[in-house]
Design a protein around this motif. Structure first.
Motif, PDB file in Angstrom:
ATOM      1  N   THR A 267       2.950 -82.714  20.545  1.00 22.03           N
ATOM      2  CA  THR A 267       4.313 -83.258  20.465  1.00 22.03           C
ATOM      3  C   THR A 267       4.308 -84.755  20.761  1.00 22.03           C
ATOM      4  OG1 THR A 267       5.284 -81.143  21.124  1.00 22.03           O
ATOM      5  CG2 THR A 267       6.648 -83.105  21.409  1.00 22.03           C
ATOM      6  N   ALA A 268       3.568 -85.150  21.795  1.00 22.91           N
ATOM      7  CA  ALA A 268       3.474 -86.573  22.140  1.00 22.91           C
ATOM      8  C   ALA A 268       2.849 -87.375  21.006  1.00 22.91           C
ATOM      9  CB  ALA A 268       2.660 -86.745  23.419  1.00 22.91           C
ATOM     10  N   MET A 269       1.890 -86.771  20.314  1.00 23.30           N
ATOM     11  CA  MET A 269       1.226 -87.461  19.207  1.00 23.30           C
ATOM     12  C   MET A 269       2.155 -87.658  18.014  1.00 23.30           C
ATOM     13  SD  MET A 269      -1.746 -88.318  20.214  1.00 23.30           S
ATOM     14  CE  MET A 269      -2.337 -88.905  18.634  1.00 23.30           C
ATOM     15  N   SER A 270       3.240 -86.891  17.967  1.00 26.86           N
ATOM     16  CA  SER A 270       4.144 -86.974  16.823  1.00 26.86           C
ATOM     17  C   SER A 270       5.282 -87.984  17.024  1.00 26.86           C
ATOM     18  CB  SER A 270       4.736 -85.591  16.509  1.00 26.86           C
ATOM     19  OG  SER A 270       5.581 -85.159  17.551  1.00 26.86           O
ATOM     20  N   LEU A 271       5.317 -88.658  18.162  1.00 27.91           N
ATOM     21  CA  LEU A 271       6.343 -89.677  18.385  1.00 27.91           C
ATOM     22  C   LEU A 271       6.109 -90.867  17.455  1.00 27.91           C
ATOM     23  CD1 LEU A 271       6.364 -89.793  22.304  1.00 27.91           C
ATOM     24  CD2 LEU A 271       7.969 -88.575  20.819  1.00 27.91           C
TER      25      LEU A 271
ATOM     26  N   ALA B 159      -1.559 -93.807  23.804  1.00 30.08           N
ATOM     27  CA  ALA B 159      -1.370 -95.220  23.464  1.00 30.08           C
ATOM     28  C   ALA B 159      -0.131 -95.356  22.600  1.00 30.08           C
ATOM     29  CB  ALA B 159      -2.595 -95.754  22.722  1.00 30.08           C
ATOM     30  N   THR B 160       0.777 -96.241  22.996  1.00 30.43           N
ATOM     31  CA  THR B 160       2.021 -96.446  22.255  1.00 30.43           C
ATOM     32  C   THR B 160       2.199 -97.922  21.913  1.00 30.43           C
ATOM     33  OG1 THR B 160       3.262 -96.709  24.317  1.00 30.43           O
ATOM     34  CG2 THR B 160       3.170 -94.491  23.367  1.00 30.43           C
ATOM     35  N   LYS B 161       3.074 -98.170  20.943  1.00 25.17           N
ATOM     36  CA  LYS B 161       3.295 -99.533  20.470  1.00 25.17           C
ATOM     37  C   LYS B 161       4.517-100.129  21.167  1.00 25.17           C
ATOM     38  CE  LYS B 161       3.080-102.273  16.252  1.00 25.17           C
ATOM     39  NZ  LYS B 161       1.828-102.883  16.660  1.00 25.17           N
ATOM     40  N   ASN B 162       4.297-101.084  22.056  1.00 24.25           N
ATOM     41  CA  ASN B 162       5.345-101.872  22.714  1.00 24.25           C
ATOM     42  C   ASN B 162       6.429-101.010  23.357  1.00 24.25           C
ATOM     43  OD1 ASN B 162       6.176-104.569  23.373  1.00 24.25           O
ATOM     44  ND2 ASN B 162       7.943-104.259  22.050  1.00 24.25           N
ATOM     45  N   ALA B 163       6.049 -99.871  23.887  1.00 22.17           N
ATOM     46  CA  ALA B 163       7.010 -98.985  24.532  1.00 22.17           C
ATOM     47  C   ALA B 163       6.322 -98.242  25.670  1.00 22.17           C
ATOM     48  CB  ALA B 163       7.583 -97.984  23.530  1.00 22.17           C
ATOM     49  N   VAL B 164       7.099 -97.943  26.709  1.00 25.14           N
ATOM     50  CA  VAL B 164       6.563 -97.204  27.847  1.00 25.14           C
ATOM     51  C   VAL B 164       7.409 -95.956  28.058  1.00 25.14           C
ATOM     52  CG1 VAL B 164       7.902 -98.533  29.555  1.00 25.14           C
ATOM     53  CG2 VAL B 164       5.794 -97.377  30.259  1.00 25.14           C
ATOM     54  N   ILE B 165       6.733 -94.836  28.329  1.00 24.03           N
ATOM     55  CA  ILE B 165       7.386 -93.539  28.532  1.00 24.03           C
ATOM     56  C   ILE B 165       7.286 -93.200  30.021  1.00 24.03           C
ATOM     57  CG2 ILE B 165       7.390 -91.096  27.911  1.00 24.03           C
ATOM     58  CD1 ILE B 165       5.794 -91.893  25.370  1.00 24.03           C
ATOM     59  N   PRO B 166       8.387 -93.249  30.772  1.00 30.58           N
ATOM     60  CA  PRO B 166       8.284 -92.984  32.205  1.00 30.58           C
ATOM     61  C   PRO B 166       7.604 -91.668  32.553  1.00 30.58           C
ATOM     62  CG  PRO B 166      10.415 -93.951  31.713  1.00 30.58           C
ATOM     63  CD  PRO B 166       9.744 -93.688  30.386  1.00 30.58           C
ATOM     64  N   TYR B 167       7.893 -90.602  31.786  1.00 30.44           N
ATOM     65  CA  TYR B 167       7.274 -89.320  32.112  1.00 30.44           C
ATOM     66  C   TYR B 167       5.867 -89.167  31.541  1.00 30.44           C
ATOM     67  CZ  TYR B 167      10.475 -86.649  34.977  1.00 30.44           C
ATOM     68  OH  TYR B 167      11.207 -86.180  36.047  1.00 30.44           O
ATOM     69  N   ALA B 168       5.383 -90.173  30.816  1.00 32.10           N
ATOM     70  CA  ALA B 168       3.964 -90.188  30.452  1.00 32.10           C
ATOM     71  C   ALA B 168       3.158 -90.937  31.502  1.00 32.10           C
ATOM     72  CB  ALA B 168       3.764 -90.823  29.077  1.00 32.10           C
ATOM     73  N   VAL B 169       3.852 -91.613  32.404  1.00 34.74           N
ATOM     74  CA  VAL B 169       3.234 -92.192  33.598  1.00 34.74           C
ATOM     75  C   VAL B 169       3.246 -91.155  34.706  1.00 34.74           C
ATOM     76  CG1 VAL B 169       3.537 -93.932  35.435  1.00 34.74           C
ATOM     77  CG2 VAL B 169       3.809 -94.584  33.017  1.00 34.74           C
TER      78      VAL B 169
ATOM     79  N   ILE C 215      17.632 -93.365  32.195  1.00 33.49           N
ATOM     80  CA  ILE C 215      18.024 -94.420  31.257  1.00 33.49           C
ATOM     81  C   ILE C 215      17.359 -94.193  29.900  1.00 33.49           C
ATOM     82  CG2 ILE C 215      17.858 -96.897  30.752  1.00 33.49           C
ATOM     83  CD1 ILE C 215      18.131 -97.382  33.776  1.00 33.49           C
ATOM     84  N   ALA C 216      16.064 -93.865  29.912  1.00 32.43           N
ATOM     85  CA  ALA C 216      15.342 -93.625  28.658  1.00 32.43           C
ATOM     86  C   ALA C 216      15.975 -92.475  27.878  1.00 32.43           C
ATOM     87  CB  ALA C 216      13.873 -93.332  28.945  1.00 32.43           C
ATOM     88  N   MET C 217      16.317 -91.390  28.575  1.00 33.07           N
ATOM     89  CA  MET C 217      16.893 -90.230  27.893  1.00 33.07           C
ATOM     90  C   MET C 217      18.289 -90.526  27.357  1.00 33.07           C
ATOM     91  SD  MET C 217      15.726 -86.978  30.211  1.00 33.07           S
ATOM     92  CE  MET C 217      14.029 -86.373  30.178  1.00 33.07           C
ATOM     93  N   GLN C 218      19.013 -91.442  28.006  1.00 32.89           N
ATOM     94  CA  GLN C 218      20.348 -91.803  27.528  1.00 32.89           C
ATOM     95  C   GLN C 218      20.292 -92.689  26.281  1.00 32.89           C
ATOM     96  OE1 GLN C 218      21.974 -93.719  30.929  1.00 32.89           O
ATOM     97  NE2 GLN C 218      22.429 -91.819  32.010  1.00 32.89           N
TER      98      GLN C 218
ATOM     99  N   SER D 124      11.779 -85.139  27.094  1.00 33.22           N
ATOM    100  CA  SER D 124      11.198 -85.742  28.293  1.00 33.22           C
ATOM    101  C   SER D 124      10.201 -86.856  27.965  1.00 33.22           C
ATOM    102  CB  SER D 124      10.516 -84.673  29.154  1.00 33.22           C
ATOM    103  OG  SER D 124       9.590 -83.940  28.387  1.00 33.22           O
ATOM    104  N   LEU D 125       9.945 -87.083  26.679  1.00 32.68           N
ATOM    105  CA  LEU D 125       9.067 -88.181  26.257  1.00 32.68           C
ATOM    106  C   LEU D 125       9.868 -89.401  25.793  1.00 32.68           C
ATOM    107  CD1 LEU D 125       6.421 -86.030  24.364  1.00 32.68           C
ATOM    108  CD2 LEU D 125       6.029 -87.311  26.476  1.00 32.68           C
ATOM    109  N   ALA D 126      11.138 -89.451  26.175  1.00 34.99           N
ATOM    110  CA  ALA D 126      11.977 -90.605  25.822  1.00 34.99           C
ATOM    111  C   ALA D 126      11.335 -91.874  26.377  1.00 34.99           C
ATOM    112  CB  ALA D 126      13.377 -90.422  26.402  1.00 34.99           C
ATOM    113  N   TRP D 127      11.425 -92.947  25.600  1.00 32.74           N
ATOM    114  CA  TRP D 127      10.732 -94.184  25.973  1.00 32.74           C
ATOM    115  C   TRP D 127      11.698 -95.348  26.140  1.00 32.74           C
ATOM    116  CZ3 TRP D 127      10.218 -91.985  21.056  1.00 32.74           C
ATOM    117  CH2 TRP D 127      10.761 -92.711  19.992  1.00 32.74           C
ATOM    118  N   LEU D 128      11.158 -96.401  26.735  1.00 32.51           N
ATOM    119  CA  LEU D 128      11.867 -97.670  26.883  1.00 32.51           C
ATOM    120  C   LEU D 128      11.110 -98.726  26.098  1.00 32.51           C
ATOM    121  CD1 LEU D 128      12.395 -97.478  30.749  1.00 32.51           C
ATOM    122  CD2 LEU D 128      14.177 -97.173  29.023  1.00 32.51           C
ATOM    123  N   ASP D 129      11.797 -99.397  25.190  1.00 32.34           N
ATOM    124  CA  ASP D 129      11.192-100.506  24.456  1.00 32.34           C
ATOM    125  C   ASP D 129      10.943-101.651  25.430  1.00 32.34           C
ATOM    126  OD1 ASP D 129      10.971-102.950  22.842  1.00 32.34           O
ATOM    127  OD2 ASP D 129      11.475-101.635  21.170  1.00 32.34           O
TER     128      ASP D 129
END
Length: 466
Positions: A105-109, A134-144, A271-274, A284-289
């Motif tokens: 699922t994470a790989m499909s983001l 590894a993501t492009k210019n984005a951080v996922i709080p729940y992947a930390v 905040i990411a999920m909103q 739960s894999l919502a990210w912040l640019d």
């Protein structure tokens, strides 16, 4: 703050989902000690006189909802990609199916560039424990992860096994008096460290509120699988620390950023999920640019939490060694719940998340623990590109905590400890050795990721008594 309801907000003029969600989130974080009556009066005044609040650091975003200005929160909806991208699994036979599905699922983001799954992997919340993404210019709080900057620290001491025979009582006393475990509280004596005066605490009102709690919890550990232990480490001939080949007393600790990291994780995940709407399976894999204000705030906060976690380990080792009149010959330490800016083998820049995975660039030191009675390994990374320069962060759980509780008795655990020659202070059946995968199997699955520099066996272990 009581339980303000969306219906109540609708009655006072907060008639759209965005305004209600924003108000509830901000009030729950910044005004949780106010009464509902006071909050309703405040929200009513913001609606009726928004211009009076536009410059307010916290309430300005709510006020913007009623001025016609474009607000900072932008709702985006994303679909998952059919292609799962570049995913490499190490030690797949050791890994449960649910963890693999989470990783897929994470790989499909749409932000995902590359991924890897370590041999200690098991299902978690969002990214599996043992997942590297590894993501492009984005951080996922729940992947930390919730425990930002959870890490290992190993101090090697110029004493041998005879030290335990002479001073085991003093070592046990030191572990009881110089460490603290549990969700709340801290050490009985005053702690100092430069991290407590870090200027980043002043960068956001959110961090400023956490500074006093961070000071109180400095040098302490949480619950679960966090530990502080004395043991013996065997250093082989030709080790890269250039220590004579023999067995040394060593101090090993495992814990993270305490309440500071957990609060940061929860706040920015909300905040990411909103702001990043995903299908339910990936919520739960919502990210912040990282180009947004929230993304920059999280990045700053995450790095501060990582430095604070390191400071906690420094305090633990300083307090224990000083109390016993010992000095470290060498110290090795590393994070395993964190995100780093890095470069992929393709040359592209990326954010590499390691949730329960050890950084293992070529020549990079790391520590991979087993359980309260099994070996931990001092390692150096081999810089495996397919693994995104990573390795496992431990043996990995084979049972949930509930399963471990059901399948192990206190008396059986005492026998296992006695047979291994380990003294346990605190601890619980939930962390018994059988709750974890076999560390030797896990290490055998990652010979392409790290090479072993030393083998540690615990002798006196301190953990939280659940």
């Amino acid at each position: 703050m009581g339980q303000l309801k969306a219906k109540t907000l609708s009655k006072i003029g907060y008639t759209n989902d965005q305004a209600r969600s924003l108000a509830l989130n901000i009030l729950s974080k910044h005004y949780k000690h106010d009464t509902n009556e006071a909050l309703i009066d405040l929200l009513t005044d913001i609606k009726n006189n928004p211009n009076n609040y536009l410059q307010h650091e916290v309430l300005g975003k709510i006020a913007e909802q009623f001025t016609g200005k474009e607000v900072d929160i932008h709702w985006q909806t994303f679909d998952l990609l059919a292609e799962t991208g570049m995913l490499k699994i190490f030690g797949g036979k050791c890994i449960e199916h649910s963890a693999k599905k989470q990783m897929e699922t994470a790989m499909s983001l749409p932000i995902t560039m590359q991924g890897a799954l370590m041999p200690d992997a098991h299902a978690g919340y969002g990214l599996p424990i043992g997942g590297v993404l590894a993501t492009k210019n984005a951080v996922i709080p729940y992947a930390v992860g919730v425990d930002i900057g959870c890490r290992m620290s190993l101090s090697i001491i110029d004493e041998d096994e005879s030290f335990f025979k002479r001073y085991s009582y003093q070592m046990k006393v030191a572990l009881k008096e110089q460490t603290h475990f549990g969700m709340e509280g801290g050490l009985e004596f005053h702690q100092e460290h430069p991290v407590l005066d870090d200027a980043r605490f002043d960068d956001t009102a959110f961090l400023k509120r956490m500074q006093i709690k961070a000071a109180r919890q400095l040098g302490s550990s949480g619950g679960g699988n966090h530990f502080v232990e004395f043991g013996l480490i065997d250093m082989p001939e030709g080790n890269d620390l250039q220590l004579p080949a023999k067995s040394y007393v060593a101090l090993l600790s495992h814990s993270g950023s305490r309440g500071l990291g957990a609060t940061i994780a929860q706040h920015y995940t909300q905040i990411a999920m909103q702001t990043c709407k995903l299908p339910r399976s990936a919520q739960s894999l919502a990210w912040l640019d990282l180009d947004t204000e929230a993304g920059q705030e999280y990045w700053l906060s995450m790095n501060l939490a990582g430095d604070y976690a390191k400071a906690c380990h420094e305090a633990i080792h300083y307090n224990l060694l000083k109390s016993l009149g010992l000095k470290a010959m060498a110290n090795i330490n590393n994070h395993h719940n964190f995100a780093w800016k890095d470069t992929l083998p393709s040359g592209e820049e990326a954010i590499i998340h390691r949730k329960g995975a050890t950084p293992a660039h070529a020549g990079e030191w790391g520590i991979i623990p087993g359980s309260m009675t099994t070996a931990a390994y001092l390692v150096k990374g081999l810089g495996n590109e397919a693994a995104l320069y990573s390795a496992s962060h431990g043996a990995g759980r084979a049972m949930s905590r509930q399963q471990a509780k059901q399948k192990m008795t206190v008396s059986a655990l005492k026998k296992i400890l006695a047979d291994a020659g380990v003294t346990l202070i605190g601890g619980s059946v939930e962390e018994n050795p059988f709750a974890y995968k076999d560390i030797e199997t896990v290490m055998a699955a990652q010979t392409q990721l790290v090479n072993v520099q030393g083998r540690f066996l615990p002798k006196i272990v301190r953990m939280h008594k659940e």
